[in-house]
Design a protein around this motif. Structure first.
Motif, mmCIF file in Angstrom:
data_model
loop_
_atom_site.group_PDB
_atom_site.id
_atom_site.type_symbol
_atom_site.label_atom_id
_atom_site.label_comp_id
_atom_site.label_asym_id
_atom_site.label_seq_id
_atom_site.Cartn_x
_atom_site.Cartn_y
_atom_site.Cartn_z
ATOM 1 N N ILE A 114 30.770 98.645 -108.145
ATOM 2 C CA ILE A 114 31.481 99.288 -109.254
ATOM 3 C C ILE A 114 31.340 100.804 -109.147
ATOM 4 O O ILE A 114 32.316 101.553 -109.288
ATOM 5 C CB ILE A 114 30.950 98.762 -110.595
ATOM 6 N N THR A 115 30.113 101.261 -108.910
ATOM 7 C CA THR A 115 29.822 102.644 -108.521
ATOM 8 C C THR A 115 28.825 102.548 -107.374
ATOM 9 O O THR A 115 28.410 101.459 -106.983
ATOM 10 C CB THR A 115 29.227 103.461 -109.683
ATOM 11 N N ASP A 116 28.401 103.703 -106.843
ATOM 12 C CA ASP A 116 27.402 103.672 -105.769
ATOM 13 C C ASP A 116 26.070 103.111 -106.258
ATOM 14 O O ASP A 116 25.261 102.642 -105.447
ATOM 15 C CB ASP A 116 27.190 105.082 -105.203
ATOM 16 N N ARG A 117 25.814 103.149 -107.552
ATOM 17 C CA ARG A 117 24.541 102.666 -108.096
ATOM 18 C C ARG A 117 24.646 101.324 -108.811
ATOM 19 O O ARG A 117 23.627 100.688 -109.085
ATOM 20 C CB ARG A 117 23.962 103.700 -109.073
ATOM 21 N N LEU A 118 25.858 100.892 -109.141
ATOM 22 C CA LEU A 118 26.035 99.685 -109.940
ATOM 23 C C LEU A 118 26.871 98.653 -109.181
ATOM 24 O O LEU A 118 27.996 98.929 -108.769
ATOM 25 C CB LEU A 118 26.721 100.019 -111.265
ATOM 26 N N THR A 119 26.299 97.458 -108.998
ATOM 27 C CA THR A 119 26.982 96.351 -108.326
ATOM 28 C C THR A 119 27.149 95.192 -109.300
ATOM 29 O O THR A 119 26.216 94.833 -110.022
ATOM 30 C CB THR A 119 26.179 95.884 -107.095
ATOM 31 N N GLY A 120 28.336 94.605 -109.310
ATOM 32 C CA GLY A 120 28.598 93.419 -110.115
ATOM 33 C C GLY A 120 28.722 92.193 -109.231
ATOM 34 O O GLY A 120 29.079 92.287 -108.054
ATOM 35 N N GLU A 121 28.430 91.020 -109.803
ATOM 36 C CA GLU A 121 28.457 89.777 -109.031
ATOM 37 C C GLU A 121 29.033 88.637 -109.860
ATOM 38 O O GLU A 121 28.741 88.511 -111.051
ATOM 39 C CB GLU A 121 27.042 89.398 -108.569
ATOM 40 N N LEU A 122 29.837 87.798 -109.224
ATOM 41 C CA LEU A 122 30.301 86.541 -109.792
ATOM 42 C C LEU A 122 29.942 85.438 -108.808
ATOM 43 O O LEU A 122 30.033 85.629 -107.589
ATOM 44 C CB LEU A 122 31.816 86.560 -110.022
ATOM 45 N N ALA A 123 29.514 84.258 -109.328
ATOM 46 C CA ALA A 123 29.087 83.178 -108.443
ATOM 47 C C ALA A 123 29.471 81.828 -109.017
ATOM 48 O O ALA A 123 29.516 81.633 -110.239
ATOM 49 C CB ALA A 123 27.582 83.243 -108.210
ATOM 50 N N LEU A 124 29.735 80.902 -108.118
ATOM 51 C CA LEU A 124 30.009 79.507 -108.453
ATOM 52 C C LEU A 124 29.007 78.648 -107.694
ATOM 53 O O LEU A 124 28.785 78.849 -106.495
ATOM 54 C CB LEU A 124 31.435 79.132 -108.038
ATOM 55 N N GLU A 125 28.383 77.679 -108.387
ATOM 56 C CA GLU A 125 27.356 76.853 -107.769
ATOM 57 C C GLU A 125 27.727 75.375 -107.849
ATOM 58 O O GLU A 125 28.350 74.923 -108.813
ATOM 59 C CB GLU A 125 25.996 77.074 -108.454
ATOM 60 N N ALA A 126 27.326 74.622 -106.818
ATOM 61 C CA ALA A 126 27.550 73.179 -106.766
ATOM 62 C C ALA A 126 26.348 72.538 -106.084
ATOM 63 O O ALA A 126 25.512 73.226 -105.478
ATOM 64 C CB ALA A 126 28.837 72.851 -106.011
ATOM 65 N N PHE A 127 26.236 71.199 -106.196
ATOM 66 C CA PHE A 127 25.099 70.522 -105.574
ATOM 67 C C PHE A 127 25.481 69.101 -105.174
ATOM 68 O O PHE A 127 26.445 68.514 -105.672
ATOM 69 C CB PHE A 127 23.890 70.493 -106.515
ATOM 70 N N ASP A 128 24.658 68.560 -104.286
ATOM 71 C CA ASP A 128 24.744 67.168 -103.848
ATOM 72 C C ASP A 128 23.315 66.621 -103.857
ATOM 73 O O ASP A 128 22.407 67.256 -103.296
ATOM 74 C CB ASP A 128 25.348 67.092 -102.442
ATOM 75 N N LEU A 129 23.097 65.475 -104.492
ATOM 76 C CA LEU A 129 21.747 64.941 -104.647
ATOM 77 C C LEU A 129 21.742 63.440 -104.404
ATOM 78 O O LEU A 129 22.532 62.698 -104.988
ATOM 79 C CB LEU A 129 21.228 65.236 -106.064
ATOM 80 N N LYS A 130 20.830 63.017 -103.521
ATOM 81 C CA LYS A 130 20.595 61.604 -103.278
ATOM 82 C C LYS A 130 19.091 61.344 -103.338
ATOM 83 O O LYS A 130 18.314 62.029 -102.671
ATOM 84 C CB LYS A 130 21.147 61.180 -101.914
ATOM 85 N N ALA A 131 18.692 60.355 -104.140
ATOM 86 C CA ALA A 131 17.270 60.033 -104.279
ATOM 87 C C ALA A 131 17.101 58.547 -104.534
ATOM 88 O O ALA A 131 17.951 57.904 -105.164
ATOM 89 C CB ALA A 131 16.648 60.841 -105.417
ATOM 90 N N LYS A 132 15.976 58.005 -104.046
ATOM 91 C CA LYS A 132 15.656 56.604 -104.286
ATOM 92 C C LYS A 132 14.138 56.457 -104.381
ATOM 93 O O LYS A 132 13.412 56.852 -103.460
ATOM 94 C CB LYS A 132 16.202 55.712 -103.169
ATOM 95 N N ASN A 133 13.669 55.923 -105.507
ATOM 96 C CA ASN A 133 12.243 55.691 -105.749
ATOM 97 C C ASN A 133 11.410 56.970 -105.573
ATOM 98 O O ASN A 133 10.294 56.928 -105.056
ATOM 99 C CB ASN A 133 11.704 54.599 -104.824
ATOM 100 N N ALA A 134 11.959 58.111 -105.994
ATOM 101 C CA ALA A 134 11.278 59.388 -105.804
ATOM 102 C C ALA A 134 10.503 59.844 -107.036
ATOM 103 O O ALA A 134 9.822 60.868 -106.981
ATOM 104 C CB ALA A 134 12.289 60.459 -105.421
ATOM 105 N N PHE A 135 10.598 59.091 -108.152
ATOM 106 C CA PHE A 135 9.922 59.473 -109.388
ATOM 107 C C PHE A 135 9.011 58.342 -109.854
ATOM 108 O O PHE A 135 9.346 57.162 -109.718
ATOM 109 C CB PHE A 135 10.942 59.784 -110.490
ATOM 110 N N PRO A 136 7.874 58.686 -110.431
ATOM 111 C CA PRO A 136 6.970 57.640 -110.932
ATOM 112 C C PRO A 136 7.507 57.007 -112.211
ATOM 113 O O PRO A 136 8.374 57.544 -112.883
ATOM 114 C CB PRO A 136 5.673 58.402 -111.206
ATOM 115 N N LEU A 137 6.961 55.842 -112.545
ATOM 116 C CA LEU A 137 7.286 55.159 -113.792
ATOM 117 C C LEU A 137 6.348 55.636 -114.886
ATOM 118 O O LEU A 137 5.282 56.202 -114.622
ATOM 119 C CB LEU A 137 7.145 53.647 -113.605
ATOM 120 N N ASP A 138 6.733 55.422 -116.136
ATOM 121 C CA ASP A 138 5.829 55.787 -117.224
ATOM 122 C C ASP A 138 4.768 54.703 -117.395
ATOM 123 O O ASP A 138 4.703 53.726 -116.634
ATOM 124 C CB ASP A 138 6.609 56.037 -118.516
ATOM 125 N N SER A 139 3.900 54.864 -118.395
ATOM 126 C CA SER A 139 2.771 53.948 -118.570
ATOM 127 C C SER A 139 3.213 52.542 -118.911
ATOM 128 O O SER A 139 2.451 51.581 -118.710
ATOM 129 C CB SER A 139 1.842 54.478 -119.667
#
Length: 302
Positions: free
Chosen positions: A70-95
């Motif tokens: 924007i100026t020599d001292r000021l920078t602006g940013e825009l971003a878009l985020e996405a994800f992919d997740l695969k899990a199996k038996n990766a978390f413990p059970l409760d009591s």
């Protein structure tokens, strides 16, 4: 006299080029540099996260970022985020032996929208030390850090950025301190959370050949959830960068060395492996984080 002026001009150009290209010089840490007025930086970040000790957990986070001077001292940013997740038996059970998170997860979504500003107060090339302040705001629609659940999250994160170069700018060191305030709601079960997180990065890069850098990055995160201390995690690993005037690529691997607690004591009074019923160690934080992360960042300046 002409030769002296020509040498000074060439040195100034080299410093300017180095600052421009190394805006993306670390995988996780941020330099104090800002883009020259009117210049742009487009970068793609792909982060692979894996291993929660038991079961299978693999996640890929994608960020598309556009920065503008924007100026020599000021920078602006825009971003878009996405994800992919695969899990199996990766978390413990409760009591009671029930699931806290789904034991079989397969989800991919566009997850967040971000806007940010960074203002440079001191230039590492002109003032001997670089100092910048950043602030970012984020709206998240899916939560990729654990199970990819649907959420509505608003966050505000101010950041302090300090940079110091040594050996005629051959060695670059940075320190980041960010404080993030989050308001998160999960529509599926109407649960809500208020989180206050602190993130610290310390890193260095050493130029061992023209345009080639190698170094080390560290990351420490901790947070307070609904007024109660929740967790901390400490990561460290190597980073390497190739950077020319208009292009750079960075690769960073982080390994979690310390963390606590392994899982939330409130959610998991016993916390047992859903397959073997074995106990979980408490040396690492594995509810929100994983043992390993690997990030590749590719950027173009124009």
């Amino acid at each position: 006299m002409f030769k002296i002026r020509l040498t000074a001009f060439a040195a100034a150009c080299a410093l300017s080029t180095s600052a421009f290209a190394l805006e993306g010089g670390f995988g996780y840490a941020t330099t104090a540099d800002t883009l020259p007025e009117g210049k742009n930086d487009y970068s793609t970040l792909l982060t692979h996260r894996w291993d929660k000790t038991v079961g299978s957990y693999k996640a890929n986070d994608l960020a598309l970022r556009w920065e503008h001077g924007i100026t020599d001292r000021l920078t602006g940013e825009l971003a878009l985020e996405a994800f992919d997740l695969k899990a199996k038996n990766a978390f413990p059970l409760d009591s009671a032996g029930d699931e806290v998170y789904p034991l079989d997860i397969d989800v991919r979504k566009i997850s967040a929208y971000k806007a940010a500003l960074k203002y440079n107060f001191l230039s590492v090339y002109k003032d001997g030390i670089g100092l910048a302040i950043g602030v970012e705001t984020l709206y998240r629609t899916w939560y990729p850090r654990v199970d990819g659940a649907r959420t509505k999250q608003f966050s505000l994160e101010p950041k302090l950025i300090v940079q110091k170069n040594f050996l005629d700018d051959q060695l670059i060191t940075v320190f980041n301190l960010a404080v993030e305030s989050e308001r998160r709601k999960f529509p599926d079960d109407d649960a809500a959370e208020n989180e206050f997180a602190i993130k610290m990065n310390a890193a260095f890069n050493y130029r061992f050949a023209p345009n080639f850098y190698a170094g080390l990055e560290t990351l420490r995160t901790s947070d307070v959830l609904n007024g109660i201390y929740n967790h901390y995690a400490f990561f460290v690993g190597p980073t390497a960068t190739y950077g020319s005037e208009n292009f750079y690529v960075t690769a960073t691997y982080l390994r979690q060395l310390q963390g606590s607690p392994s899982y939330s004591e409130a959610a998991y009074p016993i916390g047992v492996d859903p397959v073997t019923s074995a106990g979980f160690d408490n040396d690492l934080h594995l509810e929100e984080d994983t043992k390993h992360e690997f990030r590749v960042k590719v950027g173009f300046n124009f």
